[in-house]
Design a protein around this motif. Structure first.
Motif, PDB file in Angstrom:
ATOM      1  N   GLY A  51       0.830  -1.194   0.000  1.00 11.04           N
ATOM      2  CA  GLY A  51       0.000   0.000   0.000  1.00 11.04           C
ATOM      3  C   GLY A  51       0.865   1.244   0.000  1.00 11.04           C
ATOM      4  O   GLY A  51       1.759   1.397  -0.835  1.00 11.04           O
ATOM      5  N   ASN A  52       0.625   2.114   0.967  1.00 15.89           N
ATOM      6  CA  ASN A  52       1.434   3.326   1.115  1.00 15.89           C
ATOM      7  C   ASN A  52       2.644   3.119   2.021  1.00 15.89           C
ATOM      8  O   ASN A  52       3.423   4.039   2.231  1.00 15.89           O
ATOM      9  CB  ASN A  52       0.584   4.473   1.681  1.00 15.89           C
ATOM     10  N   GLY A  53       2.775   1.929   2.578  1.00 11.26           N
ATOM     11  CA  GLY A  53       3.841   1.684   3.537  1.00 11.26           C
ATOM     12  C   GLY A  53       5.011   0.919   2.949  1.00 11.26           C
ATOM     13  O   GLY A  53       4.916   0.315   1.881  1.00 11.26           O
ATOM     14  N   GLU A  54       6.117   0.934   3.677  1.00 10.35           N
ATOM     15  CA  GLU A  54       7.297   0.197   3.249  1.00 10.35           C
ATOM     16  C   GLU A  54       7.107  -1.301   3.454  1.00 10.35           C
ATOM     17  O   GLU A  54       6.324  -1.738   4.289  1.00 10.35           O
ATOM     18  CB  GLU A  54       8.524   0.674   4.033  1.00 10.35           C
ATOM     19  N   PHE A  55       7.846  -2.069   2.682  1.00  7.78           N
ATOM     20  CA  PHE A  55       7.858  -3.523   2.847  1.00  7.78           C
ATOM     21  C   PHE A  55       8.845  -3.843   3.972  1.00  7.78           C
ATOM     22  O   PHE A  55      10.055  -3.663   3.818  1.00  7.78           O
ATOM     23  CB  PHE A  55       8.287  -4.182   1.541  1.00  7.78           C
ATOM     24  N   LYS A  56       8.337  -4.312   5.109  1.00  9.42           N
ATOM     25  CA  LYS A  56       9.155  -4.437   6.314  1.00  9.42           C
ATOM     26  C   LYS A  56       9.379  -5.894   6.720  1.00  9.42           C
ATOM     27  O   LYS A  56       9.296  -6.239   7.897  1.00  9.42           O
ATOM     28  CB  LYS A  56       8.513  -3.656   7.457  1.00  9.42           C
ATOM     29  N   TYR A  57       9.685  -6.723   5.750  1.00 10.98           N
ATOM     30  CA  TYR A  57       9.959  -8.126   6.050  1.00 10.98           C
ATOM     31  C   TYR A  57      11.380  -8.488   5.650  1.00 10.98           C
ATOM     32  O   TYR A  57      11.948  -7.915   4.731  1.00 10.98           O
ATOM     33  CB  TYR A  57       8.964  -9.033   5.321  1.00 10.98           C
ATOM     34  N   LEU A  58      11.934  -9.462   6.359  1.00 12.84           N
ATOM     35  CA  LEU A  58      13.301  -9.910   6.109  1.00 12.84           C
ATOM     36  C   LEU A  58      13.355 -11.065   5.122  1.00 12.84           C
ATOM     37  O   LEU A  58      14.333 -11.214   4.383  1.00 12.84           O
ATOM     38  CB  LEU A  58      13.963 -10.336   7.417  1.00 12.84           C
ATOM     39  N   GLN A  59      12.330 -11.898   5.123  1.00 14.33           N
ATOM     40  CA  GLN A  59      12.274 -13.042   4.220  1.00 14.33           C
ATOM     41  C   GLN A  59      10.830 -13.252   3.774  1.00 14.33           C
ATOM     42  O   GLN A  59       9.885 -12.862   4.478  1.00 14.33           O
ATOM     43  CB  GLN A  59      12.767 -14.322   4.902  1.00 14.33           C
ATOM     44  N   ILE A  60      10.681 -13.880   2.627  1.00 10.37           N
ATOM     45  CA  ILE A  60       9.359 -14.308   2.167  1.00 10.37           C
ATOM     46  C   ILE A  60       9.501 -15.738   1.666  1.00 10.37           C
ATOM     47  O   ILE A  60      10.507 -16.090   1.045  1.00 10.37           O
ATOM     48  CB  ILE A  60       8.807 -13.367   1.082  1.00 10.37           C
ATOM     49  N   ALA A  61       8.507 -16.579   1.971  1.00 17.21           N
ATOM     50  CA  ALA A  61       8.638 -18.016   1.721  1.00 17.21           C
ATOM     51  C   ALA A  61       7.405 -18.580   1.036  1.00 17.21           C
ATOM     52  O   ALA A  61       6.275 -18.120   1.271  1.00 17.21           O
ATOM     53  CB  ALA A  61       8.889 -18.766   3.030  1.00 17.21           C
ATOM     54  N   GLN A  62       7.630 -19.586   0.211  1.00 17.48           N
ATOM     55  CA  GLN A  62       6.567 -20.321  -0.460  1.00 17.48           C
ATOM     56  C   GLN A  62       6.487 -21.732   0.117  1.00 17.48           C
ATOM     57  O   GLN A  62       7.514 -22.413   0.259  1.00 17.48           O
ATOM     58  CB  GLN A  62       6.825 -20.393  -1.969  1.00 17.48           C
ATOM     59  N   ARG A  63       5.290 -22.161   0.451  1.00 16.74           N
ATOM     60  CA  ARG A  63       5.075 -23.517   0.961  1.00 16.74           C
ATOM     61  C   ARG A  63       4.939 -24.498  -0.206  1.00 16.74           C
ATOM     62  O   ARG A  63       4.298 -24.215  -1.217  1.00 16.74           O
ATOM     63  CB  ARG A  63       3.806 -23.565   1.809  1.00 16.74           C
ATOM     64  N   PHE A  64       5.561 -25.668  -0.050  1.00 19.57           N
ATOM     65  CA  PHE A  64       5.460 -26.742  -1.034  1.00 19.57           C
ATOM     66  C   PHE A  64       5.020 -28.025  -0.327  1.00 19.57           C
ATOM     67  O   PHE A  64       5.461 -28.296   0.801  1.00 19.57           O
ATOM     68  CB  PHE A  64       6.807 -26.994  -1.713  1.00 19.57           C
ATOM     69  N   ASP A  65       4.196 -28.793  -1.003  1.00 12.17           N
ATOM     70  CA  ASP A  65       3.769 -30.092  -0.479  1.00 12.17           C
ATOM     71  C   ASP A  65       4.115 -31.178  -1.485  1.00 12.17           C
ATOM     72  O   ASP A  65       3.864 -31.027  -2.690  1.00 12.17           O
ATOM     73  CB  ASP A  65       2.262 -30.092  -0.218  1.00 12.17           C
ATOM     74  N   VAL A  66       4.724 -32.244  -0.991  1.00 11.58           N
ATOM     75  CA  VAL A  66       5.098 -33.378  -1.833  1.00 11.58           C
ATOM     76  C   VAL A  66       4.363 -34.622  -1.357  1.00 11.58           C
ATOM     77  O   VAL A  66       3.836 -34.662  -0.245  1.00 11.58           O
ATOM     78  CB  VAL A  66       6.627 -33.610  -1.803  1.00 11.58           C
ATOM     79  N   GLN A  67       4.334 -35.644  -2.200  1.00 11.07           N
ATOM     80  CA  GLN A  67       3.547 -36.830  -1.895  1.00 11.07           C
ATOM     81  C   GLN A  67       4.214 -37.758  -0.892  1.00 11.07           C
ATOM     82  O   GLN A  67       3.550 -38.555  -0.254  1.00 11.07           O
ATOM     83  CB  GLN A  67       3.247 -37.590  -3.184  1.00 11.07           C
ATOM     84  N   ARG A  68       5.525 -37.645  -0.770  1.00 11.05           N
ATOM     85  CA  ARG A  68       6.226 -38.542   0.151  1.00 11.05           C
ATOM     86  C   ARG A  68       7.369 -37.812   0.837  1.00 11.05           C
ATOM     87  O   ARG A  68       7.904 -36.825   0.320  1.00 11.05           O
ATOM     88  CB  ARG A  68       6.758 -39.770  -0.594  1.00 11.05           C
ATOM     89  N   ALA A  69       7.741 -38.281   2.029  1.00 13.39           N
ATOM     90  CA  ALA A  69       8.876 -37.709   2.765  1.00 13.39           C
ATOM     91  C   ALA A  69      10.174 -38.270   2.198  1.00 13.39           C
ATOM     92  O   ALA A  69      10.200 -39.330   1.564  1.00 13.39           O
ATOM     93  CB  ALA A  69       8.746 -38.045   4.245  1.00 13.39           C
ATOM     94  N   GLY A  70      11.279 -37.550   2.424  1.00 14.02           N
ATOM     95  CA  GLY A  70      12.588 -38.038   2.022  1.00 14.02           C
ATOM     96  C   GLY A  70      12.970 -37.715   0.596  1.00 14.02           C
ATOM     97  O   GLY A  70      13.913 -38.309   0.064  1.00 14.02           O
ATOM     98  N   THR A  71      12.268 -36.801  -0.050  1.00 10.75           N
ATOM     99  CA  THR A  71      12.615 -36.431  -1.425  1.00 10.75           C
ATOM    100  C   THR A  71      13.854 -35.533  -1.442  1.00 10.75           C
ATOM    101  O   THR A  71      14.277 -34.993  -0.413  1.00 10.75           O
ATOM    102  CB  THR A  71      11.452 -35.705  -2.113  1.00 10.75           C
ATOM    103  N   LEU A  72      14.417 -35.364  -2.621  1.00 13.07           N
ATOM    104  CA  LEU A  72      15.613 -34.558  -2.808  1.00 13.07           C
ATOM    105  C   LEU A  72      15.248 -33.286  -3.574  1.00 13.07           C
ATOM    106  O   LEU A  72      14.640 -33.359  -4.644  1.00 13.07           O
ATOM    107  CB  LEU A  72      16.673 -35.336  -3.596  1.00 13.07           C
ATOM    108  N   LEU A  73      15.595 -32.116  -3.029  1.00 15.04           N
ATOM    109  CA  LEU A  73      15.361 -30.856  -3.733  1.00 15.04           C
ATOM    110  C   LEU A  73      16.488 -30.661  -4.739  1.00 15.04           C
ATOM    111  O   LEU A  73      17.645 -30.473  -4.367  1.00 15.04           O
ATOM    112  CB  LEU A  73      15.323 -29.693  -2.742  1.00 15.04           C
ATOM    113  N   LYS A  74      16.146 -30.675  -6.020  1.00 13.83           N
ATOM    114  CA  LYS A  74      17.162 -30.679  -7.066  1.00 13.83           C
ATOM    115  C   LYS A  74      17.410 -29.300  -7.672  1.00 13.83           C
ATOM    116  O   LYS A  74      18.556 -28.946  -7.974  1.00 13.83           O
ATOM    117  CB  LYS A  74      16.769 -31.671  -8.163  1.00 13.83           C
ATOM    118  N   SER A  75      16.360 -28.519  -7.875  1.00 11.18           N
ATOM    119  CA  SER A  75      16.538 -27.209  -8.496  1.00 11.18           C
ATOM    120  C   SER A  75      15.342 -26.323  -8.208  1.00 11.18           C
ATOM    121  O   SER A  75      14.262 -26.807  -7.827  1.00 11.18           O
ATOM    122  CB  SER A  75      16.730 -27.339 -10.011  1.00 11.18           C
TER     123      SER A  75
END
Length: 318
Positions: free
Chosen positions: A133-157
């Motif tokens: 809006g009219n204010g400054e962006f006052k955050y240090l980080q912004i994050a996106q949530r991801f959901d996968v079908q199984r645990a133990g996957t490898l993040l490749k890119s």
């Protein structure tokens, strides 16, 4: 070189005059005593923060004993320091303690890949990170949530769509110079850190770092920021994880924007590159989280319900 932005924002925020004492601090590793670059210094109530340069130095002018605020000092893989600003009075060195890290995981091969949160980059027309809006962006980080079908996957890119502007570099010499044309142009530069988080089982937001390696991305010539992460061997322990952008709040990444203040004038706001794209599709849940100056993660609701996801896609192997 001492961070020039430090003096600028502290002088502006605390309204002290140039004759007062300047308090200089050195941030070092508690074990090696070496200066620590890229450490974030956040002053909570004043809603200000900067990132140290290679010398690990920052300065605050004025009488610290009379200041009523909280300072938070943090960087990846080190314990967070949170203290009253007045407690810095009389100090000159701040020692950060490194966190214990888990042993290196055995590298495994994954035969199948899955692309998560895919999008057409040409559909991205809105961005987070410049202002709210009219204010400054006052955050240090912004994050996106991801959901996968199984645990133990490898993040490749990963691939990230950012807002970028062309910078003209030099004028043409010859008959076309009268038209104001330029010999060449390039996209504005940016440097930021990529953070990979496990899910916090209590809040549902970002939790602990999954990768203890510092992933720093530098871009000069593209709006699409892509990075192959295979060398980091990032194993996703659960079915939910987060990819976050950590802004380097220094002079090199600083931008400036004028915003209509709805009173016939304009406000000027400082921001830090890169601004991250928002997907034009509305999902079933809000998947964007942001880290405030006081180190609290919360859902980033400013653009909802129209924009529920960041323009960040990831490839995982399983």
């Amino acid at each position: 070189m001492k961070n020039l932005l430090t003096c600028f924002f502290i002088l502006t925020a605390l309204l002290v005059n140039a004759q007062q004492k300047t308090n200089t601090f050195y941030i070092v590793d508690s074990t090696t005593r070496k200066p620590m670059p890229a450490v974030t210094i956040a002053i909570v109530r004043a809603a200000l923060s900067i990132t140290t340069e290679n010398d690990g130095v920052f300065a605050i002018p004025g009488d610290l004993s009379k200041m009523r605020d909280t300072v938070i000092i943090y960087t990846q893989n080190y314990n967070v320091v949170k203290m009253a600003l007045a407690s810095l009075n009389g100090l000159d060195t701040i020692k950060l303690v490194k966190q214990a890290t888990a042993g290196q995981l055995t590298k495994l091969s994954f035969k199948n890949d899955t692309l998560i949160n895919d999008y057409n980059r040409f559909d991205v027309g809105n961005f987070a990170g410049m202002h709210t809006g009219n204010g400054e962006f006052k955050y240090l980080q912004i994050a996106q949530r991801f959901d996968v079908q199984r645990a133990g996957t490898l993040l490749k890119s990963i691939a990230i769509e950012r807002l970028a502007f062309y910078l003209n570099k030099s004028k043409l010499i010859g008959p076309n110079s009268k038209n104001g044309q330029y010999e060449y142009s390039e996209l504005e530069h940016t440097t930021f850190r990529l953070r990979i988080y496990d899910v916090n089982p209590v809040t549902g937001g970002p939790g602990k770092d999954i990768c203890d390696k510092v992933i720093e991305i530098k871009s000069r010539d593209d709006k699409k920021l892509a990075s192959n992460l295979m060398k980091y061997n990032i194993r996703i322990p659960n079915k939910t994880f987060f990819i976050a952008i950590e802004w380097m709040r220094d002079y090199a990444n600083m931008g400036y924007v004028h915003i209509d203040d709805k009173l016939g004038g304009y406000k000027g706001h400082t921001n830090y590159r890169p601004a991250i794209g928002l997907l034009p599709t509305k999902g079933a849940q809000l998947n964007i989280w942001a880290l405030s100056l006081n180190q609290q993660w919360s859902l980033y609701t400013y653009h909802s319900p129209d924009f529920t996801d960041l323009a960040i896609k990831a490839t995982v192997g399983y």
